[in-house]
Design a protein around this motif. Structure first.
Motif, PDB file in Angstrom:
ATOM      1  N   ILE A  79       0.846  -1.190   0.000  1.00  0.00           N
ATOM      2  CA  ILE A  79       0.000   0.000   0.000  1.00  0.00           C
ATOM      3  C   ILE A  79       0.884   1.244   0.000  1.00  0.00           C
ATOM      4  CG2 ILE A  79      -1.943  -1.131   1.156  1.00  0.00           C
ATOM      5  CD1 ILE A  79      -1.105   0.202   3.770  1.00  0.00           C
ATOM      6  N   ASP A  80       0.289   2.363  -0.367  1.00  0.00           N
ATOM      7  CA  ASP A  80       1.000   3.647  -0.403  1.00  0.00           C
ATOM      8  C   ASP A  80       0.984   4.265   0.992  1.00  0.00           C
ATOM      9  OD1 ASP A  80       2.192   6.040  -1.101  1.00  0.00           O
ATOM     10  OD2 ASP A  80       0.408   6.838  -2.099  1.00  0.00           O
ATOM     11  N   ALA A 106      -6.860   4.966  -2.596  1.00  0.00           N
ATOM     12  CA  ALA A 106      -7.360   4.225  -3.752  1.00  0.00           C
ATOM     13  C   ALA A 106      -6.826   2.798  -3.769  1.00  0.00           C
ATOM     14  CB  ALA A 106      -6.972   4.945  -5.049  1.00  0.00           C
ATOM     15  N   ASP A 107      -5.664   2.571  -3.157  1.00  0.00           N
ATOM     16  CA  ASP A 107      -5.054   1.244  -3.174  1.00  0.00           C
ATOM     17  C   ASP A 107      -5.358   0.452  -1.911  1.00  0.00           C
ATOM     18  OD1 ASP A 107      -3.497   2.604  -1.314  1.00  0.00           O
ATOM     19  OD2 ASP A 107      -1.595   1.869  -2.086  1.00  0.00           O
ATOM     20  N   GLN A 108      -6.456   0.777  -1.263  1.00  0.00           N
ATOM     21  CA  GLN A 108      -6.819   0.130  -0.004  1.00  0.00           C
ATOM     22  C   GLN A 108      -6.903  -1.390  -0.180  1.00  0.00           C
ATOM     23  OE1 GLN A 108      -6.665   1.131   2.909  1.00  0.00           O
ATOM     24  NE2 GLN A 108      -8.617   1.706   3.746  1.00  0.00           N
TER      25      GLN A 108
END
Length: 111
Positions: A79-80, A106-108
């Motif tokens: 994740i970010d 968004a990258d959950q």
């Protein structure tokens, strides 16, 4: 009593009010906020409640605790993770956080 605003990746917002005692994750789950799956139930084991705290609120919310930071560090490839990343299960809703804004990545995991 405190209000928390959840901002989706598309910019849409939902604000909910609750009395103190719940975590930001619990308020999201109770109100079916997209992107907060909370698969581990708040045990700091999955990061499906990962949020970015609005930079204007980061100091007031405070940094992650040692176990939370360890979990976030372990997930940096998946994740970010950013300086304002937190697991929403670890942010208690208190009166001082009335108006808190959190952003759902968004990258959950689980999205």
């Amino acid at each position: 009593m405190a209000r928390v605003t959840y901002v989706q990746p598309d910019g849409s917002e939902q604000t909910f009010t609750n009395y103190e005692g719940l975590a930001v994750m619990h308020l999201a789950v109770a109100n079916l906020v997209d992107g907060i799956d909370a698969l581990c139930g708040g045990m700091r084991q999955c990061a499906t409640c990962h949020v970015y705290v609005d930079p204007d609120w980061a100091e007031r919310v405070g940094p992650p605790g040692p176990e939370e930071a360890e979990m976030l560090d372990a997930l940096t490839d998946a994740i970010d993770v950013r300086p304002t990343s937190r697991l929403s299960c670890q942010i208690p809703i208190i009166e001082d956080l009335d108006g808190l804004r959190v952003f759902i990545p968004a990258d959950q995991p689980g999205i």
